[in-house]
Design a protein around this motif. Structure first.
Motif, PDB file in Angstrom:
ATOM      1  N   ALA A 254     -22.681  31.145  -5.045  1.00  0.00           N
ATOM      2  CA  ALA A 254     -24.108  30.904  -5.201  1.00  0.00           C
ATOM      3  C   ALA A 254     -24.486  29.452  -4.953  1.00  0.00           C
ATOM      4  N   PHE A 255     -23.591  28.513  -5.280  1.00  0.00           N
ATOM      5  CA  PHE A 255     -23.961  27.102  -5.240  1.00  0.00           C
ATOM      6  C   PHE A 255     -23.311  26.295  -4.113  1.00  0.00           C
TER       7      PHE A 255
ATOM      8  N   GLN B 211     -28.872  34.436  -5.254  1.00  0.00           N
ATOM      9  CA  GLN B 211     -30.168  33.890  -5.630  1.00  0.00           C
ATOM     10  C   GLN B 211     -30.417  34.062  -7.129  1.00  0.00           C
TER      11      GLN B 211
ATOM     12  N   ARG C 122     -28.358  31.501  -9.050  1.00  0.00           N
ATOM     13  CA  ARG C 122     -28.970  30.165  -8.987  1.00  0.00           C
ATOM     14  C   ARG C 122     -30.143  30.048  -9.941  1.00  0.00           C
TER      15      ARG C 122
END
Length: 257
Positions: free
Chosen positions: A157-158, A185, A188
């Motif tokens: 995710a990051f 998403q 996050r």
């Protein structure tokens, strides 16, 4: 008649106070970067502008601050940059995370571990096992899947897409593995992720990211435990403790988010 010299203890207190004021102004310059006016700086540190100006002159003389001749605004100088870079260079996430990871294990009495992004993907580099008869064994050096572990999903995710695209392509060769875009998403937005028996049946996990001063994810903190005893609820007390630990490590790494 000559004035008596200040007592050594009083002089030392004045020096300490002067150093504290100087560091407060340096911190304010960092917070108001890249530059700020004298009036705004004085308001930020809640000091008279004349006093702030005196300290600024000393900081400029030592290279820790500078003034733009075109705008008369102040900013951090070259020496401040050198000190900052040296501090960043000394930040080792394993050392920084050691105590918070141990404290988190003591608080939850569940196995907690730290993973970094290696050349083969999410790699376990530090483990604090639960102290009880029933525990989850995680091996040092274990490489976790990207899309079927909470640790891997948080990295996915990051991290920049270019660093994960090959791992995602490989794992999605299995038809059962879905496109993770929407899930990334969601992670996050929430700042952490939980799984229930996704990687190992009967084992729950919670994971949260650790960021460095540049806002890059450098590690993931994870708590794992047997489903019968550990409740990996994203809104539960374990999640709050995990988030507090990951944010503390991120802050120590220089992250300001």
């Amino acid at each position: 008649m000559e004035k008596p010299s200040p007592a050594p203890e009083s002089a030392n207190k004045q020096k300490v106070r002067s150093a504290e004021v100087g560091t407060d102004i340096l911190k304010a310059l960092a917070q108001l970067s890249p530059s700020t006016s004298l009036s705004r700086l004085a308001e930020h540190v809640q000091m008279p502008a004349s006093k702030v100006h005196r300290y600024l002159q000393a900081l400029i003389a030592s290279g820790f601050a500078e003034q733009n001749p075109a705008t008369n605004h102040y900013g951090l100088g070259r020496e401040a940059l050198r000190v900052g870079l040296a501090a960043l260079g000394s930040m080792d996430v394993l050392k920084v995370a050691a105590m918070p990871l141990s404290d988190l294990r003591d608080e939850l009495n569940e196995t907690c571990f730290l993973a970094v992004w290696g050349n083969r993907g999410p790699t376990v580099v530090q483990i604090e096992p639960a102290v009880r008869a029933v525990t989850v064994v995680t091996q040092m050096g274990s490489v976790l899947p990207l899309l079927s572990s909470s640790t891997g999903l948080v990295f996915g995710a990051f991290l920049p897409a270019r660093e994960t695209v090959e791992f995602i392509r490989e794992e999605r060769s299995d038809p059962a593995v879905q496109d993770p875009t929407q899930l990334f998403q969601q992670i996050r937005e929430q700042g952490l992720h939980h799984v229930h028996g996704l990687l190992l049946p009967g084992v729950d996990a919670l994971s949260a990211p650790v960021f460095d001063a540049m806002g890059k994810v450098v590690a993931v903190l994870t708590v794992v435990g047997p489903t019968s005893m550990f409740h990996a609820d994203e809104h539960g007390p374990a999640a709050k403790s995990l988030l507090a630990a990951s944010r503390a490590v991120s802050w120590r790494m220089g992250y300001q988010g």
